[in-house]
Scaffold this motif. Structure first.
Motif: not given
Length: 712
Positions: A407-410, A422-430, A439-445
């Protein structure tokens, strides 16, 4: 104009008596002219007795040749058979005949001729003796007529097939005059009378009606000569929507006002429907009917434009769990039906204002619009996980998959399309890394971790060119003699900063970025070169990934490596896991048989951890089976583990396959393996993996000094 036969009668007469001198001169002049072909013939012999030059020219033959022929010899056989009986009857009874007939030239070309013939002499019984005929070449006229008829027919067919017709509008009286064909095209009432313009307008769908009327008024008042109208109407018989294109030209009176118009109406329904289908196909997934990646990006850009004005939304990227296993084990048709069923479940959980798209494969994405607070995205993600976790029934089979969601928030996680995706893809990868079904939210780290992964990829590529990889070897022991039977080649990466890395830290990434094939080729060549210096009775085991087995160059690569290094093929063991056969069984089996034909041996690694290990023992004659360490660790402590080892050993003994137990760490485990009939063992009890230069000392320790001397 008198028929030609009357002119012939005037010239040749009806009796045998000689013609007057002036008539004879006229006959000679006629034969000498090039206006028409002229021929005399004898009814008794059926031959020509005289022809003029024009006749020779028309029939493409010389005079001497024609004197040996008769009319039937130069006529088209079809016309001769059809018209000759009529000709003879007319000549006998009336003394004349006129008609059109085809003639054949020597090269097969056809000449049409209009023939006027008459009898010039009869015998005492009245039967025709001689006759004369004038032939006019009608070929060009005939062809022109045929072309005109063909053009007319093409035009008619074009109007029917293309649904085109003409229409005239009387603006002064407010009526439309249309032929029957155009009435059907424009969905107008049947009949021949005029149709009120208002009635025609009523047939146009309301969304187009006012626009069409306004365009007509502007054209009439503005003095425009031509007008183009596109509108929709409804067929009164079928209720089907039709698309019409009307092109008209106005006629204006002396006062400058439009009095009438004439135009062409075209039914373009099929074309427009095809365009609509093509547009839909270009923007939608053919399997599920959902928006595809292209349309999704358009919708995402629209949502981002609203987000800049304060209307927030969430982007959810979804990836089905275990879908690949369904495809590999049950086949792609079942996988396709599963995707369609999953799409239907997802739709039910969304609002009309949300967007659901299939990005490709088992990847879906959702734009959750008008987001008031972040927890709304969690609530939706929970519903999606729950609905896709419930079993599916496809072709009578119950299938259980799941879904991982990023999940990425706009606009806070990204104000542009690429950054948000890219943010949502990274959250999906985690989410997938954390166990799936979550499910995971995107985090800057996460971005930092992804950057580290990209750096690792760059390091991997440098390692290939800088020679940072090494091959280590772990012994596989013969249980009966407790001596080294084989060395398994195990890859290590000597990273300049992180030290010596085990393969599980970088092999998955190598497979992802396409380095596994060249790296695997290097390992094979390095290991074979090392093994060629070992004692002849010690084998070499090399692991091969599914990607390598699918490579069409693998068999040739193995053959050339064995040839170049001088290693006996029988000393090489190719180790594979069950995943090799799951991906593409037919291709994998063909490759394995080709490798076996080289003389190499094939071993199945991690036996017992997959779904179909036993079935694979049936379809391919493995030389060795390696039992996974998870069954070895409880040997001597668990009746179940002992029973499993005993069963596998007995099964493989019956199939003439050797059995290797991995992960042997204690003498108790080793003794249990001996009792249960296991042939070979591998583990830290004997040795960890060591570098190639440490093998002589290891052989000395395990097998005795004579082995070390042989190795040297």
């Amino acid at each position: 104009m008198k028929p030609l036969w009357r002119k012939l009668k005037n010239l040749f007469g009806a009796a045998e008596s000689p013609a007057p001198a002036d008539d004879a001169a006229m006959i000679e002049a006629l034969f000498a002219s090039d206006i028409a072909g002229i021929a005399q013939s004898d009814f008794r012999t059926g031959k020509f007795t005289r022809v003029n030059s024009r006749m020779c020219e028309m029939l493409g033959r010389g005079e001497q040749e024609l004197m040996t022929l008769g009319p039937p010899d130069v006529q088209h056989p079809d016309d001769g058979a059809r018209l000759m009986p009529v000709f003879l009857k007319a000549m006998s009874s009336k003394g004349k005949w006129e008609g059109d007939m085809r003639h054949l030239l020597p090269d097969g070309e056809v000449v049409w001729a209009r023939i006027s013939a008459m009898v010039t002499a009869r015998d005492e019984t009245g039967a025709p003796l001689r006759g004369v005929a004038i032939l006019l070449d009608m070929t060009d006229a005939r062809r022109a007529d045929e072309q005109a008829r063909e053009n007319t027919e093409i035009l008619r067919l074009g109007q029917v097939v293309g649904r085109i017709g003409t229409v005239r509008r009387d603006i002064v009286n407010g009526v439309i005059l249309a032929e029957p064909a155009i009435r059907d095209i424009m969905a107008l009432p049947e009949g021949a009378g005029p149709i009120p313009t208002a009635q025609w307008l009523e047939r146009i769908v309301p969304e187009d009606r006012n626009r069409v009327a306004a365009e007509m008024r502007r054209a009439e008042e503005g003095g425009a000569e031509d007008i183009s109208l596109d509108y929709r109407t409804t067929c009164p018989r079928t209720g089907r929507l039709r698309y019409i294109e009307l092109r008209a030209r106005y006629i204006f009176g002396p006062n400058g006002k439009a009095t009438s118009s004439i135009g062409v109406a075209i039914d373009v329904t099929e074309r427009r429907e095809a365009e609509i289908r093509l547009a839909h196909a270009a923007n939608h997934d053919s399997l599920t009917g959902l928006p595809n990646r292209g349309l999704f990006r358009v919708r995402l850009e629209e949502a981002l434009a609203l987000a800049r004005r304060g209307v927030n939304f969430a982007l959810l990227c979804l990836d089905l769990d275990r879908f690949k296993e369904v495809n590999d084990t049950l086949g792609h048709p079942v996988g396709d039906r599963l995707l369609d069923a999953a799409a239907k479940r997802l739709r039910k959980e969304l609002r009309d204002t949300d967007t659901l798209a299939r990005l490709g494969g088992d990847e879906f994405a959702v734009i959750q619009s008008c987001l008031l607070e972040p927890r709304e995205a969690s609530a939706l993600a929970l519903r999606l996980v729950q609905t896709l976790s419930a079993p599916f029934v496809i072709d009578g089979q119950q299938i259980v998959v799941g879904v991982s969601i990023g999940i990425a928030l706009a606009p806070q996680d990204g104000g542009e399309t690429e950054s948000l995706l890219s943010a949502a893809d990274m959250a999906l990868y985690h989410a997938k890394s954390d166990g799936r079904g979550v499910w995971r939210y995107f985090k800057p780290e996460m971005n930092q971790r992804m950057q580290m992964r990209r750096e690792l990829e760059l390091d991997l590529r440098r390692a290939m060119t800088d020679g940072q990889f090494e091959v280590f070897y772990q012994p596989i022991m013969d249980v009966e003699s407790r001596r080294v039977k084989t060395f398994e080649a195990l890859l290590r990466w000597r990273h300049p900063e992180r030290g010596l890395l085990a393969p599980d830290l970088f092999i998955p990434l190598c497979e992802e970025v396409g380095l596994i094939v060249p790296l695997g080729d290097w390992v094979l060549r390095r290991a074979c070169a090392d093994a060629a210096r070992w004692p002849e009775d010690i084998g070499l085991a090399v692991n091969f990934s599914p990607v390598q087995i699918q490579s069409r160059h693998l068999v040739g690569q193995i053959a050339s490596t064995l040839r170049d290094t001088g290693l006996n093929p029988r000393r090489l063991e190719v180790e594979i896991t069950e995943n090799v056969l799951i991906k593409d069984k037919e291709t994998a089996l063909a490759t394995l048989y080709a490798i076996k034909a080289l003389g190499a041996r094939i071993a199945m690694d991690d036996f017992g951890t997959g779904y179909s290990s036993l079935s694979y023992l049936q379809i391919f004659p493995f030389d060795k089976v390696k039992i996974d360490r998870s069954f070895t660790c409880e040997l001597g402590q668990s009746r179940k583990s002992n029973a499993i080892i005993r069963a596998v050993a007995g099964l493989c003994d019956g199939l003439d396959m050797a059995v290797v137990a991995e992960g042997v760490e204690t003498e108790g485990q080793f003794e249990a393996l001996r009792r249960e009939g296991c042939n070979q063992a591998q583990g830290y009890l004997f040795s960890c993996a060591v570098a190639a230069d440490a093998l002589p000392a290891l052989l000395d320790a395990l097998n005795g000094a004579e082995w070390a001397q042989a190795a040297e």
